[in-house]
Structure formats: structure tokens, C-alpha cells
Write a protein that holds these residues in place. Structure first.
Motif, PDB file in Angstrom:
ATOM      1  N   UNK A 260       0.838  -1.203   0.000  1.00 53.76           N
ATOM      2  CA  UNK A 260       0.000   0.000   0.000  1.00 53.76           C
ATOM      3  C   UNK A 260       0.875   1.256   0.000  1.00 53.76           C
ATOM      4  N   UNK A 261       1.985   1.184   0.731  1.00 60.11           N
ATOM      5  CA  UNK A 261       2.863   2.347   0.807  1.00 60.11           C
ATOM      6  C   UNK A 261       3.450   2.695  -0.556  1.00 60.11           C
ATOM      7  N   UNK A 262       3.762   1.672  -1.351  1.00 57.19           N
ATOM      8  CA  UNK A 262       4.249   1.932  -2.709  1.00 57.19           C
ATOM      9  C   UNK A 262       3.226   2.765  -3.474  1.00 57.19           C
ATOM     10  N   UNK A 263       1.966   2.438  -3.252  1.00 58.58           N
ATOM     11  CA  UNK A 263       0.883   3.172  -3.894  1.00 58.58           C
ATOM     12  C   UNK A 263       0.899   4.642  -3.450  1.00 58.58           C
ATOM     13  N   UNK A 264       0.939   4.848  -2.130  1.00 57.86           N
ATOM     14  CA  UNK A 264       0.935   6.216  -1.620  1.00 57.86           C
ATOM     15  C   UNK A 264       2.191   6.966  -2.053  1.00 57.86           C
ATOM     16  N   UNK A 265       3.319   6.253  -2.053  1.00 60.49           N
ATOM     17  CA  UNK A 265       4.556   6.891  -2.468  1.00 60.49           C
ATOM     18  C   UNK A 265       4.449   7.342  -3.922  1.00 60.49           C
ATOM     19  N   UNK A 266       3.827   6.520  -4.761  1.00 63.30           N
ATOM     20  CA  UNK A 266       3.680   6.866  -6.175  1.00 63.30           C
ATOM     21  C   UNK A 266       2.801   8.107  -6.339  1.00 63.30           C
ATOM     22  N   UNK A 267       1.752   8.190  -5.517  1.00 62.92           N
ATOM     23  CA  UNK A 267       0.930   9.404  -5.536  1.00 62.92           C
ATOM     24  C   UNK A 267       1.783  10.595  -5.083  1.00 62.92           C
TER      25      UNK A 267
END
Lengths: 206, 206, 206
Positions: C88-95
Motif C-alpha cells: 500500500x505504501x508503494x501506492x501512496x509513495x507513487x501518488x
């Protein structure tokens, strides 16, 4: 003016090639090669400009970024050939640091730094790009290895400040000071000169 | 004013000695020793000034470079004796970071940073020179090891901001805040205090 | 304005969490976790602002330091849970990097950098905090590993400059450019994309 600008762009490209080649040696991807080329090329001058509290030249003038890109492309395309040229590159690098040192001192004096700071900022201009390159690649910084590199820059920068105080013609001064950097660097590489280790510098036995 | 200026120069020399000694321990040449002394001495304050968007003091005032050179020469000449003094040096270093923290917070407030930033910039003034020193020598930064160092600076910087808001006399404030940094640092070295590891800070078992 | 400001604070907190988690993984103490969270969160934007010769936003506005502190506290308290959320953090980091890239390009153009520099400064905003984090923790910088990270930022930053020149509505431009960064990053993680190694990029055989 035009010649100086051209030389500055050329020096920037040389530094970009040197950074890109170091990155290549460490097996990074094409982006990393470009990034290291850029950081090596602009690191020293940007640090000098930040200390002088002015904007780095590449933020104002896109031509610097263009020549860096060309340098990186050259490194990627002719990687093998460039390694074969390593000895020649030392020559070009010595020209480059001589020129960058002089540009750095002159700019620092123009922006009214004190004379000692101008010498240091001249040395920074020529050598801190390489320090940043080495820190990012996690190899011991060249500047802390036992080569005569930044010391040559200090010598040339000091000469520039002295001749400048004696009101020597700036063009002659620039040529003489850059030549001093170049000469010290080339002779020290040729004869494998090195400075004494600090711990032993002032003791009679090791 | 004159006393503050003298103390600032003295603190700068202390930091130069600490950087030069660290370089000596890593067997670099005399240039490297000077370079590390310089970078350690001006690193923290320069970073603070860059964040405040003003010129680092050594660019304006050559005296800082002179005292750094003296510090480096002392390190080169009395290297062995200085190691024997290591315990005493911890004492001087604790005085130094107390003083640098206070100078850093005060300058940041004068240049209208917000109070939180002033605390951080005070801590930066005292500790970032050491971070740069460790990064260049490729040893784990002291600030990330389990000693109470920057934490002491944060405490003193916070006290300074609070007393400043209460309109306490600046001289008294400076003395009290620097003393707090000094006291926390010295007691934590003496009793080998350390902060809990982050991963385990909020868990009941390891 | 309010939404952008809120997103900037949110992105800053995300970066603080990422830095604090990396510090936790390296067993540093609670101060070190806070320090790394702070440096990771403000590194990229501060470097951009230093190059633009303006003050970093956190020096002016204490709210950034507050949200960073909250991010660090979250990391300390929910360390274990956050690791479980890595995907999930990868997702937030990408945002986050999409948003930071766009903010960085826009600010650079507003402060009249040239278009090439704006692209680089957009990429710097999103990725240099991580570079500083990795250098301080002495791990190979993510930006030099074979992931597509900063390259995604370059692509989005370039799109922003092009659409900006075509006078596309800024809000639409921001959304499109940030989405491009996000999409490239997420697809490259999902399919394990990587760029070719520089040394081999232009040669027919390894």
C-alpha cells in the motif's frame, strides 16, 4: 566573453563525461548514468553559487543542461573507446580543473567574497562535483585519496588572487593561474607525487 | 559583541580540530586533513545560513578561515598529544555545541524563521558539520549512533525559544540554554545514557 | 489553493514516514528516526528552493515541521503495522512523487528557471529527499538502483512543461502530469520494469 562561455560549456561537458563514466563503471542504469553526469558537472559550481547566495548558472541558462546531455550521450555511446582514452582524459581533466578553478575564483571575487574564501570557492568549483559523485557512488572521495588534485587548484587559485591584487591583466592572470593548476596536476600524475599523510607530517618517525 | 565573536571563532577552531583529528584517524594526506577540518567547522553554520538564504559568515569574513587553518595546523602538529586529551576534548566539544546551538537559534529567529525551524536550525548549526565529516569519511554518522548529542542541542534550542518568548534577557537566556546543552551532553557521556531504539520505543517487548 | 496546500502537507508527511521507516530498519534511536524523517521529507524541496535561491518552505511555515513530527510519531507507534502495509505504501509513495514532481516544476517555472532546469528541479523535489536518506544511512541510493523512479518523475515533469507551453489549464495539467508519474511508477513496479544498464545500452552484446 564568447570564448570563456564556450570554454565553460566545454568544461561542463568534460565533467559530465567523467561522472557518467564513473557511473558506468558501477553498473548503474541509463538514468543513473545521466543523473551522475549531471550531478558531477554542476555540483562544484552550484555549491560555489549557493555559498555566494546567487542562482546556479544552469538554472538560468539551459545550454548547460544541453551540453551535459550531449556529454552523457557520448559516454553511453562510446563507453569502451573512452576507457581506452583514459590517459588522454587525465589531460583534458587537468585542463578542465584549471579552467574551472579560475572561473570560480574570479566569480567569487566579483561577488565580493574575501580572498581566502575566493581561493576555497575556486577549489570547490573544480573539485566538489567529484566529491558528490564519489559520495553517491559510495567510493572514497578522490579528494581524500593521496593524489594531488585539489591542492593544485588551491595553488592556482592563490596565484590568481595574488596577481589580481597586483592588478595583472585578467586574461594573462587567468591563463597563468590555470596553467599552474594544469602543470602541477600533470607533473604529479606523471611522477606519481603525493602529499605526506597528515598523521606523520610533523613527526620524525612513523 | 566582541566576546560572542571571539567565542564563535573559538568554537569554529574547536570544530576544525575535531574534523582534522577524524581525518587523521583515517590516514588521509595533509590536504585532506585541512579539507576535513574546514568542512567540519563550517558545515553546520553554512547549512543554517543556506536555509536562511543568507551568505555563510566565512564567505564574508576571512577570520573564520584563518582560525580554521590554525586549528588544522594544531591538529597536524600535536596529533598524538590531542588523542591523549580525548576526554578533555569531549568537554570542549560539549561547550562548543552548546554555544553553536544558541548562536544558531538566535540567528534563525533574527532572520524570522518560525520557532520550530529555529530549533532545528540551532541543532543543525551544532551537529551538521559532523554529519558531513562522517559522510565524507564514510563512517556511520555520529548523529545516527546511539549517543545523546543532537538531542541535547534540541533541548537547549527549545529552552532558548521559550525563554525568548518570555522576554528573558538574551545574555541570561544564551547562558542558560547553552548550559542545558552542555549539561545533558556531559551527563549522558558520563553515565553512558542513550535513547531507546526507534523500532522498540513503543512496543512492550523487543 | 487550500487543496494544494493540504496535499503538499500530506505528501510531506508521507515522505517523513518513509524516511522514519528506513531509519527504523537500520536500528537507529528515536532521535535518529525523527532526524531521518525530517531530512527525507524536506530534502528534495529544500534543494529545489536552494537552487532557486529562495527560502525552503519549512523555514517560513511551521506547519510542515508539525506534520513531519506527526509522521514520525506514526512511524514509531505503528512500525510493525506499516511494514505489513508495504505494498500500500508503494501506492501512496507513487501518488506522493507524482504530486511533488508537479509542485516542483510549477514552482521552478514560477521562479523563472529555464524549462530544462524546471524538469530537473521537479524530479529533484520528488527524489532527492530519498537520495539524502540513503546517503546518510549508507545504503546505495534508490535513484541509482535499477528501479524506474526518478525516470517517471522526469516524464511527468516534461509533460507538465509541454502542456504549460500549450497553455493548458494548470489544474488539468497538474492532474495529467502527476497521473503520468503515478502510472509509469506503478506499472514499472507491477511488471518489474527496469532501464538498461548504461554500459550495455548502446552495445549489441554484453
Amino acid at each position: 566573453m564568447n570564448i570563456l562561455y564556450g570554454l565553460d560549456l566545454l568544461g561542463t561537458m568534460m565533467f559530465a563525461i567523467s561522472g557518467a563514466m564513473a557511473a558506468n563503471r558501477n553498473n548503474v542504469d541509463v538514468f543513473g548514468v545521466g543523473f551522475m553526469g549531471f550531478v558531477t558537472a554542476i555540483g562544484g559550481g552550484s555549491l560555489r553559487d549557493i555559498f555566494l547566495n546567487i542562482r546556479p548558472v544552469w538554472v538560468e541558462d539551459g545550454n548547460y543542461i544541453i551540453v551535459i546531455s550531449i556529454g552523457v550521450l557520448i559516454s553511453l555511446t562510446f563507453n569502451k573507446q573512452l576507457y581506452a582514452l583514459a590517459r588522454t582524459l587525465t589531460l583534458f581533466d587537468a585542463i578542465g580543473i584549471g579552467f574551472f578553478t579560475v572561473v570560480g575564483v574570479e566569480k567569487s571575487l566579483n561577488y565580493e567574497s574575501n580572498a581566502f574564501a575566493a581561493v576555497l570557492l575556486g577549489m570547490f568549483s573544480a573539485s566538489m562535483g567529484g566529491v558528490i559523485r564519489d559520495v553517491l557512488l559510495q567510493i572514497p572521495p578522490l579528494i581524500l585519496r593521496r593524489e594531488i588534485y585539489a591542492t593544485a587548484c588551491i595553488a592556482g587559485a592563490t596565484l590568481f588572487v595574488i596577481l589580481d591584487n597586483m592588478a595583472v591583466d585578467p586574461a594573462i592572470n587567468a591563463f597563468a593561474s590555470a596553467s599552474l593548476v594544469f602543470t602541477i596536476r600533470i607533473i604529479s600524475v606523471r611522477y606519481n607525487w603525493s602529499l605526506p599523510i597528515g598523521q606523520k607530517a610533523f613527526s620524525s618517525k612513523s
